[in-house]
Write a protein that holds these residues in place. Structure first.
Motif: not given
Length: 290
Positions: A131-154
């Motif tokens: 939960x803490x890791x996700x909270x930090x990640x979402x301060x740095x990027x958007x939800x859609x971008x996080x998903x794009x990155x998980x699919x190997x996209x920029x």
């Protein structure tokens, strides 16, 4: 192959390796080439470009150090301002715990909102660290971008372009600064899609880089730029990730082009002002006569 020939080849190979080692590897980029890459060569006269190259080569100064001098900024039609600086993870997905990364890779459709992510995460019984890791990640990027990155996209910058990190850590604090990298700015200060030059100190050395204001940020207000960094593979995973001290840049100099005003524009402005004055005096005289 004879023994003598083998010895000759071995000696020649050793000699070649010794030359490469002593020379520090590949030949350094020339100052003139660097000026071209920075789009600065065309901003100064031939005389000024030659003088600048000579100073850098002979005075043991970096290009960045010379261009901090206001007189050189004037020669190259630049002006400088001091800005607050911060850095952010260009792709925080890479820093999430590995098992959480695997779960995200299995997600078939993008997240549209933060609430979408939290609802999805609840189904996987997340640990407090997740939960803490996700909270930090979402301060740095958007939800859609996080998903794009998980699919190997920029991930995308908010300007609509694929986000290009400005600083890349190749591991062991071996940093690469890339011209054309993106920064996040306040559009009212540095308009989105505009290009500027940044001068800042990294690992004890003043560096200059040509960047594009392609991103924005909720906390990026006024004279503040946010620099995207691609984390090294040896970085600790979130939530324990920490920005290395050598990258904790607190301020920097932003160079922007001065806008040349042509003589014709100045003449037109003078004419408008002159006409305006005549009109005002005419109205005033008419009022006085009444």
């Amino acid at each position: 192959m004879g023994v003598r020939l083998k010895k000759t080849i071995i000696f020649a190979s050793y000699y070649l390796c010794l030359i490469v080692s002593l020379s520090g590897g590949a030949e350094k980029e020339s100052i003139s080439t660097r000026l071209e890459k920075l789009n600065l060569a065309q901003r100064g006269s031939d005389k000024d470009v030659k003088s600048l190259i000579q100073i850098v080569n002979n005075n043991n100064q970096t290009l960045a150090q010379v261009l901090l001098d206001p007189s050189w900024q004037n020669r190259f039609k630049l002006k400088s301002q001091e800005f607050k600086a911060t850095v952010y993870y260009s792709n925080p997905f890479d820093l999430l715990p590995l098992k959480l990364q695997t779960l995200l890779k299995g997600r078939e459709r993008p997240f549209e909102t933060r609430n979408d992510i939290w609802e999805w995460l609840k189904k996987h019984d997340p640990s407090p660290s997740w939960k803490k890791a996700m909270k930090i990640a979402l301060r740095q990027t958007t939800p859609r971008n996080l998903w794009r990155s998980s699919q190997g996209k920029s991930p995308f910058a908010k300007g609509g372009k694929p986000l290009k990190p400005l600083i890349i850590d190749h591991g062991n604090r071996n940093y690469e600064l890339r011209d054309g990298g993106h920064i996040a700015t306040d559009p009212s200060i540095i308009p989105t899609h505009s290009n500027v030059w940044l001068i800042f100190n990294i690992k004890g050395k003043d560096r200059i880089v040509y960047v594009s204001a392609a991103d924005t940020g909720g906390n990026v207000k006024g004279k503040h730029v946010d620099l995207p960094i691609k984390a090294g593979s040896d970085w600790e995973k979130l939530p324990g990730t920490k920005i290395p001290k050598s990258l904790q840049i607190t301020n920097l100099t932003v160079l922007t082009p001065t806008l040349p005003v042509s003589e014709s524009i100045l003449r037109n402005l003078k004419q408008i002002l002159s006409t305006g004055k005549k009109m005002i005096f005419g109205i005033w005289n008419a009022v006085q006569k009444e």
